[in-house]
Write an enzyme that holds these catalytic residues in place. Structure first.
Site, PDB file in Angstrom:
ATOM      1  CB  CYS A  12      -0.907   0.002   1.233  1.00  0.00           C
ATOM      2  SG  CYS A  12      -0.012   0.221   2.792  1.00  0.00           S
ATOM      3  CG  HIS A  73       3.172  -0.853  12.284  1.00  0.00           C
ATOM      4  ND1 HIS A  73       4.327  -1.578  12.083  1.00  0.00           N
ATOM      5  CD2 HIS A  73       2.213  -1.483  11.571  1.00  0.00           C
ATOM      6  CE1 HIS A  73       4.067  -2.610  11.297  1.00  0.00           C
ATOM      7  NE2 HIS A  73       2.790  -2.578  10.962  1.00  0.00           N
ATOM      8  CB  CYS A  95       1.000   4.802   7.487  1.00  0.00           C
ATOM      9  SG  CYS A  95      -0.432   4.921   6.390  1.00  0.00           S
ATOM     10  CG  HIS A 123      -1.051  -4.409  15.030  1.00  0.00           C
ATOM     11  ND1 HIS A 123      -0.553  -3.221  14.547  1.00  0.00           N
ATOM     12  CD2 HIS A 123      -0.983  -5.306  14.003  1.00  0.00           C
ATOM     13  CE1 HIS A 123      -0.206  -3.390  13.287  1.00  0.00           C
ATOM     14  NE2 HIS A 123      -0.453  -4.647  12.926  1.00  0.00           N
ATOM     15  CD  GLU A 125      -2.731   0.976  12.669  1.00  0.00           C
ATOM     16  OE1 GLU A 125      -3.894   1.434  12.679  1.00  0.00           O
ATOM     17  OE2 GLU A 125      -2.285   0.265  11.745  1.00  0.00           O
ATOM     18  CB  THR A 165      -5.041   1.745   9.208  1.00  0.00           C
ATOM     19  OG1 THR A 165      -3.927   0.912   9.529  1.00  0.00           O
ATOM     20  CG2 THR A 165      -4.833   3.123   9.804  1.00  0.00           C
ATOM     21  CB  CYS A 193      -6.100   3.067   5.100  1.00  0.00           C
ATOM     22  SG  CYS A 193      -5.602   1.523   4.363  1.00  0.00           S
ATOM     23  CG  ASN A 223      -2.613  -5.957   5.664  1.00  0.00           C
ATOM     24  OD1 ASN A 223      -2.663  -6.374   4.517  1.00  0.00           O
ATOM     25  ND2 ASN A 223      -1.461  -5.610   6.240  1.00  0.00           N
ATOM     26  CB  SER A 265       3.405  -5.673   4.882  1.00  0.00           C
ATOM     27  OG  SER A 265       2.727  -6.827   5.341  1.00  0.00           O
TER      28      SER A 265
END
Length: 692
Positions: A12, A73, A95, A123, A125, A165, A193, A223, A265
């Site tokens: 991404c 992240h 990001c 996680h 993030e 996200t 996102c 993801n 990723s």
């Protein structure tokens, strides 16, 4: 076997940006480290390691000699502060979508609201997001949320909600539905996102028509795992792999249609290896094998079949009226109009939603997010971008590149400004209007001035500086100038600062001569000095202060009082409009020593004075600064003397009596003789008479 590859498979925007920043940092700096893996893919981190970028797990491993890259992240607020304390060079690869969540939760916390963070508790993030707010709760699943709402008074709190996200659309819908039902004071921020939405949507569509779906991603990638879960809802045979080596070809023998997607990723080279193993060598856009239209048609057909099945199962209803059909068509038309399509070269307007050290993000009113590099806003790398723009500002820019896959639009403010500003500069040349700019560069023949993004060359002779002055004196200063030449084809613009200065001086000069009157005060600047006085610029006109008007005390040179460049306050003593001459005064009336003297002393006062000068007829003594009195030779002693030096010496302090003050002539008469005791004087007179 037919292979359908998701258009959004692979990196991404945020991941691609982070990896690129790592590679660039490795080329330009030494000791490059990332605070944790830059992305969740072991293949990528391994390749970066070979280039000199290593991951560290703890801040204690970082030194001031390191170049630290904050991973995609993001990092917590405390981590940022501790990183700055190390003194290391920091490159922020967070990001932009994650950075936006940091700003949201920080703002909501400052407003006193409770923050619900929906995502995987461990996680990185989510861990980083939680450090940007105070009162918060991390929720992973719908059941957790139900339990939280049923605990105490949680449902009555002022709740603000953000999502990881990479969360799924299904989880978002379930969470928001429950919160809207239970909470009384709620704010929901859709922070999933755009690329994730499209990636999940394509995975869902492909899994509906494929016999087998391969999801490529790292085991630590949230993801990628979500993609596999979505595909399993529609396809029974879903393979979650990390590389081509994990594929058992024999397991695909009964597969007529194979779908392939990959997490955000997953690098392109792994997808290519998988395709190669499938016997598909045609690579489009780094990932796509079949044409986009073919995939879209296949998905559309499958969806239509499912819709027809559902329609057939419904009870029969009456046909829609003509009005209702028109109403439906009108709604569809409005919906179509609401979807904006951006094209390269188009001018757009957006609202600033976030500002980082590298770029500014804009809300363009579309599903796509726009971004402008920080370098577009200023030529000075030391300038604080927050002094130029703020969140909420509206900015116009040009669309440079549209990436529908990642939902990102690269914008250029400078390109749009350049088009506008060349027109402004050309108009200024024709109208002889004055423009303003900043001197940004010195070269051999003059200086370069940035006027609204257009570089204007000003020859040294047109800078308005004296020949002996250094051009560097005006670097980084704001100046006014006129445009004398514009050649767009050669990108050449020539201007003059001196022309503006001459005109301004002429205007000021006329105003001075119109308003001038005796006694009027002016703020001036010392321009030059002579042995007899000083020339002062009082606003376009030079006037002279005679040396006698500089001080109430005696001076030998004007330089004892002031210097060239001094700012001084002066007043008009006299002027002649015909000869254009102005006589100025500097010394102030309230500082007049005579005034001070007469206010403090009177005839008959006895004072102590200093002998400062001998003359044949007497001695001058300093009463106070600027006022001297004369002790006549007849008043120095009680007997006849030939010269004052027979009794007095220079610098001697003596007591005297003030015998006379002449205000008209500003003269004071003093007497030592008047202080001699009368009895002594009488005895001496008698002795003198007897001798005679």
């Amino acid at each position: 076997m037919k292979v359908l590859v998701a258009k959004t498979a692979g990196f991404c925007y945020g991941v691609s940006r982070a990896v690129t920043m790592c590679e660039k940092a490795a080329e330009e700096h030494k000791n490059c480290v990332t605070l944790g893996p830059i992305i969740h893919n072991s293949h990528v981190t391994c390749e970066l390691g070979k280039k000199g970028v290593k991951a560290v797990s703890d801040l204690s491993q970082i030194t001031k000699d390191d170049t630290v890259i904050i991973r995609s992240h993001g990092a917590g607020k405390n981590e940022y502060e501790k990183l700055h304390e190390t003194g290391a060079l920091i490159i922020d690869a967070t990001c932009p979508d994650v950075k936006k969540i940091h700003e949201i939760v920080e703002t909501q916390a400052q407003l006193g609201r409770f923050v619900l963070i929906i995502g995987q508790r461990n996680h990185p993030e989510i861990s980083a997001i939680s450090e940007w707010c105070t009162n918060y709760e991390i929720i992973e699943a719908l059941n957790e949320l139900k339990n939280w709402l049923n605990t105490g008074e949680n449902a009555k709190k002022q709740v603000s909600v953000v999502f990881q996200t990479t969360s799924t659309k299904e989880l978002y819908d379930e969470i928001t539905k429950l919160l809207k039902k239970e909470c009384t004071n709620l704010k929901i921020f859709d922070t999933i996102c755009d690329a994730t939405y499209r990636r999940q949507s394509e995975a869902s569509d492909i899994s509906k028509i494929a016999d087998t779906v391969i999801v490529i991603g790292d085991e630590s990638s949230a993801n990628s795992k979500n993609l596999a879960s979505i595909c399993k809802e529609h396809c029974k045979n879903v393979l979650f792999i990390q590389s081509a080596a994990d594929i058992n070809i024999s397991a695909l023998d009964k597969t007529d249609t194979l779908g392939i997607t990959a997490g955000a990723s997953t690098p392109a080279f792994i997808i290519k290896e998988v395709l190669s193993k499938m016997g598909k060598e045609e690579i489009m856009d780094g990932t796509a094998v079949e044409s986009e239209n073919e995939v879209a048609q296949a998905v559309e057909t499958a969806v239509e079949e499912k819709v027809e099945e559902k329609v057939d199962a419904l009870p029969q209803v009456e046909d829609l009226s003509a009005d209702e059909e028109d109403e439906d068509e009108s709604f569809e038309a409005m919906l179509e109009k609401s979807i904006k399509t951006l094209r390269t070269g188009e001018k757009v307007s957006g609202i600033v939603t976030s500002i980082t050290s590298t770029e500014v993000s804009l809300d363009l009113g579309t599903k796509q997010s726009g971004y402008i590099p920080i370098s577009e806003f200023t030529d000075d790398e030391n300038t604080d971008i927050n002094e130029i723009i703020k969140i909420g500002d509206t900015i116009e820019s040009f669309v440079m590149r549209v990436n529908d896959v990642e939902g990102m639009v690269m914008l250029s403010k400078r390109r749009l400004d350049a088009v506008k500003n060349w027109d402004i500069v050309e108009a200024a040349r024709e109208s002889r209007a004055i423009v303003e700019g900043t001197v940004i560069q010195e070269n051999r023949g003059g200086v370069v001035v940035n006027v609204k993004g257009v570089h204007v060359f000003v020859p040294a002779s047109q800078t308005g500086l004296p020949k002996t002055a250094q051009l560097s004196e005006i670097l980084k200063k704001n100046v006014k100038l006129r445009i004398n030449e514009v050649n767009q084809s050669r990108r050449r613009v020539v201007g003059s600062i001196r022309d503006v200065q001459k005109d301004e001086r002429r205007e000021k000069s006329e105003k001075v001569w119109t308003d001038i009157e005796v006694g009027k005060k002016y703020a001036g600047i010392v321009k030059s000095m002579t042995s007899y006085g000083v020339f002062v610029d009082i606003g376009g006109v030079d006037g002279m202060i005679h040396i006698s008007e500089l001080s109430w005390t005696r001076i030998k040179q004007p330089s004892e009082i002031m210097a060239v460049g001094d700012e001084v306050s002066v007043y008009v003593i006299s002027f002649d409009k015909d000869s254009r001459k102005i006589s100025l005064g500097f010394k102030k009336g309230e500082d007049n020593p005579w005034t001070k003297f007469t206010s403090e002393y009177a005839v008959g006062d006895v004072i102590n004075v200093k002998v400062v000068k001998m003359m044949p007829f007497g001695a001058f003594a300093e009463i106070c600064t600027g006022v001297d009195g004369l002790i006549h030779i007849s008043q120095i002693a009680d007997h006849r003397i030939g010269l004052p030096s027979e009794v007095l010496t220079d610098g001697q302090m003596v007591d005297v009596k003030i015998t006379e003050i002449d205000n008209d002539r500003k003269k004071v008469s003093l007497s030592i003789k008047a202080l001699i005791e009368p009895s002594e004087q009488a005895d001496e007179d008698d002795l003198e008479d007897e001798a005679n």
